[in-house]
Design a protein around this motif. Structure first.
Motif, PDB file in Angstrom:
ATOM      1  N   ILE A 397     104.460  38.681-108.515  1.00  0.00           N
ATOM      2  CA  ILE A 397     105.014  37.848-107.442  1.00  0.00           C
ATOM      3  C   ILE A 397     106.122  38.598-106.714  1.00  0.00           C
ATOM      4  CG2 ILE A 397     106.344  35.759-106.951  1.00  0.00           C
ATOM      5  CD1 ILE A 397     104.757  34.370-109.184  1.00  0.00           C
ATOM      6  N   ILE A 398     107.000  39.262-107.470  1.00  0.00           N
ATOM      7  CA  ILE A 398     108.087  40.030-106.852  1.00  0.00           C
ATOM      8  C   ILE A 398     107.517  41.145-105.968  1.00  0.00           C
ATOM      9  CG2 ILE A 398     110.004  41.611-107.326  1.00  0.00           C
ATOM     10  CD1 ILE A 398     110.548  39.958-109.871  1.00  0.00           C
ATOM     11  N   ILE A 399     106.501  41.850-106.465  1.00  0.00           N
ATOM     12  CA  ILE A 399     105.885  42.936-105.693  1.00  0.00           C
ATOM     13  C   ILE A 399     105.309  42.414-104.381  1.00  0.00           C
ATOM     14  CG2 ILE A 399     103.922  44.539-105.666  1.00  0.00           C
ATOM     15  CD1 ILE A 399     104.463  44.932-108.712  1.00  0.00           C
ATOM     16  N   HIS A 400     104.634  41.277-104.434  1.00  0.00           N
ATOM     17  CA  HIS A 400     104.048  40.711-103.217  1.00  0.00           C
ATOM     18  C   HIS A 400     105.115  40.237-102.246  1.00  0.00           C
ATOM     19  CE1 HIS A 400      99.555  40.351-103.637  1.00  0.00           C
ATOM     20  NE2 HIS A 400      99.903  40.883-104.792  1.00  0.00           N
ATOM     21  N   LYS A 401     106.202  39.687-102.755  1.00  0.00           N
ATOM     22  CA  LYS A 401     107.295  39.266-101.876  1.00  0.00           C
ATOM     23  C   LYS A 401     107.935  40.479-101.198  1.00  0.00           C
ATOM     24  CE  LYS A 401     106.869  34.902-102.753  1.00  0.00           C
ATOM     25  NZ  LYS A 401     106.272  34.013-101.720  1.00  0.00           N
ATOM     26  N   LEU A 402     108.081  41.548-101.934  1.00  0.00           N
ATOM     27  CA  LEU A 402     108.622  42.777-101.348  1.00  0.00           C
ATOM     28  C   LEU A 402     107.687  43.302-100.255  1.00  0.00           C
ATOM     29  CD1 LEU A 402     109.893  44.662-104.551  1.00  0.00           C
ATOM     30  CD2 LEU A 402     111.301  43.625-102.751  1.00  0.00           C
ATOM     31  N   TYR A 403     106.390  43.270-100.535  1.00  0.00           N
ATOM     32  CA  TYR A 403     105.421  43.722 -99.529  1.00  0.00           C
ATOM     33  C   TYR A 403     105.483  42.837 -98.287  1.00  0.00           C
ATOM     34  CZ  TYR A 403     101.131  44.737 -97.069  1.00  0.00           C
ATOM     35  OH  TYR A 403     100.231  45.059 -96.081  1.00  0.00           O
ATOM     36  N   ASP A 404     105.503  41.521 -98.491  1.00  0.00           N
ATOM     37  CA  ASP A 404     105.540  40.603 -97.350  1.00  0.00           C
ATOM     38  C   ASP A 404     106.795  40.825 -96.510  1.00  0.00           C
ATOM     39  OD1 ASP A 404     103.153  39.512 -98.181  1.00  0.00           O
ATOM     40  OD2 ASP A 404     104.076  37.811 -99.216  1.00  0.00           O
ATOM     41  N   GLY A 405     107.933  41.055 -97.191  1.00  0.00           N
ATOM     42  CA  GLY A 405     109.173  41.318 -96.462  1.00  0.00           C
ATOM     43  C   GLY A 405     109.089  42.617 -95.673  1.00  0.00           C
ATOM     44  N   ALA A 406     108.552  43.658 -96.288  1.00  0.00           N
ATOM     45  CA  ALA A 406     108.413  44.948 -95.602  1.00  0.00           C
ATOM     46  C   ALA A 406     107.437  44.843 -94.438  1.00  0.00           C
ATOM     47  CB  ALA A 406     107.944  46.010 -96.595  1.00  0.00           C
ATOM     48  N   ALA A 407     106.337  44.114 -94.637  1.00  0.00           N
ATOM     49  CA  ALA A 407     105.343  43.943 -93.572  1.00  0.00           C
ATOM     50  C   ALA A 407     105.943  43.184 -92.395  1.00  0.00           C
ATOM     51  CB  ALA A 407     104.122  43.204 -94.110  1.00  0.00           C
ATOM     52  N   TYR A 408     106.770  42.202 -92.695  1.00  0.00           N
ATOM     53  CA  TYR A 408     107.431  41.430 -91.634  1.00  0.00           C
ATOM     54  C   TYR A 408     108.361  42.323 -90.813  1.00  0.00           C
ATOM     55  CZ  TYR A 408     110.556  38.078 -89.379  1.00  0.00           C
ATOM     56  OH  TYR A 408     111.299  37.388 -88.460  1.00  0.00           O
ATOM     57  N   LEU A 409     109.137  43.164 -91.495  1.00  0.00           N
ATOM     58  CA  LEU A 409     110.057  44.057 -90.799  1.00  0.00           C
ATOM     59  C   LEU A 409     109.302  45.068 -89.929  1.00  0.00           C
ATOM     60  CD1 LEU A 409     112.676  44.766 -93.637  1.00  0.00           C
ATOM     61  CD2 LEU A 409     112.938  43.274 -91.639  1.00  0.00           C
ATOM     62  N   VAL A 410     108.201  45.586 -90.458  1.00  0.00           N
ATOM     63  CA  VAL A 410     107.384  46.526 -89.683  1.00  0.00           C
ATOM     64  C   VAL A 410     106.820  45.834 -88.439  1.00  0.00           C
ATOM     65  CG1 VAL A 410     105.245  47.873 -89.699  1.00  0.00           C
ATOM     66  CG2 VAL A 410     106.802  47.987 -91.646  1.00  0.00           C
ATOM     67  N   LYS A 411     106.340  44.613 -88.609  1.00  0.00           N
ATOM     68  CA  LYS A 411     105.786  43.857 -87.485  1.00  0.00           C
ATOM     69  C   LYS A 411     106.855  43.605 -86.424  1.00  0.00           C
ATOM     70  CE  LYS A 411     103.328  39.581 -86.377  1.00  0.00           C
ATOM     71  NZ  LYS A 411     102.798  38.288 -86.908  1.00  0.00           N
ATOM     72  N   GLN A 412     108.056  43.215 -86.871  1.00  0.00           N
ATOM     73  CA  GLN A 412     109.147  42.975 -85.935  1.00  0.00           C
ATOM     74  C   GLN A 412     109.517  44.258 -85.208  1.00  0.00           C
ATOM     75  OE1 GLN A 412     108.911  39.489 -85.926  1.00  0.00           O
ATOM     76  NE2 GLN A 412     111.092  39.666 -85.471  1.00  0.00           N
ATOM     77  N   GLY A 413     109.514  45.371 -85.930  1.00  0.00           N
ATOM     78  CA  GLY A 413     109.833  46.654 -85.309  1.00  0.00           C
ATOM     79  C   GLY A 413     108.822  47.041 -84.251  1.00  0.00           C
ATOM     80  N   ILE A 414     107.531  46.831 -84.551  1.00  0.00           N
ATOM     81  CA  ILE A 414     106.474  47.150 -83.584  1.00  0.00           C
ATOM     82  C   ILE A 414     106.601  46.288 -82.339  1.00  0.00           C
ATOM     83  CG2 ILE A 414     103.981  47.059 -83.193  1.00  0.00           C
ATOM     84  CD1 ILE A 414     103.624  47.809 -86.150  1.00  0.00           C
ATOM     85  N   GLU A 415     106.886  44.997 -82.533  1.00  0.00           N
ATOM     86  CA  GLU A 415     107.050  44.095 -81.390  1.00  0.00           C
ATOM     87  C   GLU A 415     108.255  44.491 -80.548  1.00  0.00           C
ATOM     88  OE1 GLU A 415     107.209  40.177 -82.980  1.00  0.00           O
ATOM     89  OE2 GLU A 415     105.051  40.057 -83.370  1.00  0.00           O
ATOM     90  N   ALA A 416     109.342  44.928 -81.192  1.00  0.00           N
ATOM     91  CA  ALA A 416     110.530  45.356 -80.455  1.00  0.00           C
ATOM     92  C   ALA A 416     110.239  46.604 -79.627  1.00  0.00           C
ATOM     93  CB  ALA A 416     111.679  45.620 -81.432  1.00  0.00           C
ATOM     94  N   ILE A 417     109.488  47.538 -80.211  1.00  0.00           N
ATOM     95  CA  ILE A 417     109.118  48.759 -79.478  1.00  0.00           C
ATOM     96  C   ILE A 417     108.244  48.424 -78.277  1.00  0.00           C
ATOM     97  CG2 ILE A 417     107.777  50.900 -79.642  1.00  0.00           C
ATOM     98  CD1 ILE A 417     108.699  51.069 -82.587  1.00  0.00           C
ATOM     99  N   LYS A 418     107.287  47.520 -78.466  1.00  0.00           N
ATOM    100  CA  LYS A 418     106.424  47.108 -77.359  1.00  0.00           C
ATOM    101  C   LYS A 418     107.219  46.423 -76.249  1.00  0.00           C
ATOM    102  CE  LYS A 418     102.081  46.512 -79.928  1.00  0.00           C
ATOM    103  NZ  LYS A 418     101.070  45.526 -80.386  1.00  0.00           N
ATOM    104  N   ALA A 419     108.153  45.558 -76.656  1.00  0.00           N
ATOM    105  CA  ALA A 419     108.979  44.856 -75.664  1.00  0.00           C
ATOM    106  C   ALA A 419     109.843  45.833 -74.877  1.00  0.00           C
ATOM    107  CB  ALA A 419     109.864  43.824 -76.365  1.00  0.00           C
ATOM    108  N   GLU A 420     110.410  46.816 -75.566  1.00  0.00           N
ATOM    109  CA  GLU A 420     111.247  47.830 -74.900  1.00  0.00           C
ATOM    110  C   GLU A 420     110.407  48.656 -73.935  1.00  0.00           C
ATOM    111  OE1 GLU A 420     114.169  51.596 -76.087  1.00  0.00           O
ATOM    112  OE2 GLU A 420     113.358  50.259 -77.637  1.00  0.00           O
TER     113      GLU A 420
END
Length: 426
Positions: A397-420
């Motif tokens: 469960i901890i591993i999956h939560k870490l993955y979900d958190g990392a995936a969320y940050l990557v997604k937010q980063g990609i969206e920020a780059i696209k917006a810029e």
């Protein structure tokens, strides 16, 4: 006089119109209120949509059986002479635990049956591969610390893409990636059938040429038996499990007590058959000192195991519930079963054998040191199997939560780059 009369008549008509209008409004309000009440009652009376919990239950049972089948791997059972009928119980338990991987394979077919070829589909592998790599790193560090095993770059690379031994139970990833890449095309085969009869014949043909071909023989003399079916495709037995799950998705048996009893009876008969045949073959194996032996069935792709796994799946897959708490718990556990499976290697090796952090620290007494005989270990299965399961579950469960958190940050980063980028182009 007439003018006065007309005026009175007009006023009278206006008064009657007002009364009529008020009565109409009152009637309308009453009808609206009744309609709202009726609608509210209908909403209140509407049943909660049932949640099909059966598939999650199957996945959780499958991973629990993984931990259970490893119990026999570590407790010395396979090196114990099976010379009396008291071995029948443990043999049956071992075979029931052995359906763990087939249950996962049938579930894959059931869940993935409608997946189609697309770029988005193949992106689904990313999460599996990332979690596999992460757990492999944990297992490598554990081996270095616990077994003092040494790793170089070539050995690590080989363990990732050749032997899948960095995470010791990672062999299943080898299977999963292979079947995952084939799924859109396997689905074209079964979904392209014109009717349920064709689907059944497809499943039966694949099952006969893979699972039954590798394990069905005529005669009882091992040295003189006859293979009943051509076996050139027997290495593709996992396709039989996949197609079985897909077929059940399209053609589920009617949910009734009669059918469940028939399925349960077939499960008991198959379990008895493989248990008794294993006991008799082990008893007759004097050269092997009567250790656990099954001539043709000690593999996931054999017909008694296939029948047992299919029966267990059919008994459980259509269970439903309306309890939100139960739904949440089942979803949380079933969503991490693959990670639980792989990470359990660490806890198996921590809890079955003794170990200590260093020469001056207190030594941890392992399960096999606490109970010196195989018989005692079998009797105390309840001490070790749940312990490994729940420790692995928490880590997964901890591993999956870490993955979900990392995936969320990557997604937010990609969206920020696209917006810029979009802002610059404007």
């Amino acid at each position: 006089m007439d003018s006065k009369k007309n005026t009175e008549t007009s006023e009278k008509e206006k008064a009657e119109a007002k009364v009529s209008k008020a009565a109409a409004e009152k009637s309308s309000k009453g009808k609206t209120k009744k309609t709202e009440q009726a609608a509210g009652a209908a909403v209140a009376a509407a049943p909660i949509k049932p949640y099909f919990a059966g598939i999650d239950i199957v996945k959780i049972l499958a991973v629990f059986l993984v931990v259970s089948v490893h119990f026999f791997l570590y407790n010395g059972f396979y090196y114990e002479p099976l010379t009396n009928s008291s071995a029948l119980g443990p043999i049956a338990f071992r075979w029931l635990a052995y359906i763990c991987v087939p249950l996962f394979m049938i579930t894959t077919g059931y869940l993935m049956k409608n997946k189609t070829f697309s770029g988005k589909y193949y992106l689904g592998l990313i999460k599996i591969i990332v979690i596999y790599i992460f757990i492999s790193i944990l297992c490598i560090k554990f081996k270095e610390h616990h077994f003092h095993e040494e790793f170089d770059a070539w050995k690590i690379l080989k363990g990732y893409i050749d032997t899948y031994t960095n995470a010791q139970y990672g062999w299943y990833i080898n299977y999963y990636i292979s079947i995952f890449l084939c799924i859109p095309f396997l689905n074209l085969a079964i979904n392209g059938c014109k009717n349920n009869l064709q689907k059944f014949v497809l499943v039966a043909t694949i099952t006969l040429l893979t699972i039954f071909a590798r394990s069905f023989y005529l005669g009882f003399d091992r040295d003189d038996q006859i293979r009943a079916l051509p076996d050139q495709l027997n290495g593709a037995w996992y396709f039989a499990y996949y197609f079985t799950g897909a077929f059940i998705r399209d053609c589920p048996p009617k949910r009734c007590v009669r059918n469940k009893l028939i399925i349960f009876a077939v499960l008991c008969l198959s379990t008895w058959f493989i248990t008794y045949s294993t006991y008799k073959q082990s008893l007759a194996d004097e050269i092997g000192d009567h250790h656990f032996l099954s001539w043709h069935f000690n593999d996931y792709g054999t017909y008694p195991v296939y029948i047992m796994a299919t029966c267990v799946f059919l008994l459980l897959f259509d269970i439903t519930t309306t309890n939100k708490g139960v739904k949440f718990v089942l979803r949380q556990i079933s969503g991490v079963t693959l990670s639980l499976y792989m990470i359990s290697y660490i806890f198996d090796n921590m809890f079955y054998g003794g170990w200590q952090m260093n020469e001056t620290s207190v030594r941890h007494q392992g399960f096999c040191e606490k109970y010196l005989t195989v018989g005692e270990r079998l009797e105390h299965w309840y001490e070790i199997i749940p312990k490994v399961f729940f420790c692995s579950l928490i880590c997964a469960i901890i591993i999956h939560k870490l993955y979900d958190g990392a995936a969320y940050l990557v997604k937010q980063g990609i969206e920020a780059i696209k917006a810029e980028k979009a802002a610059r182009e404007e």
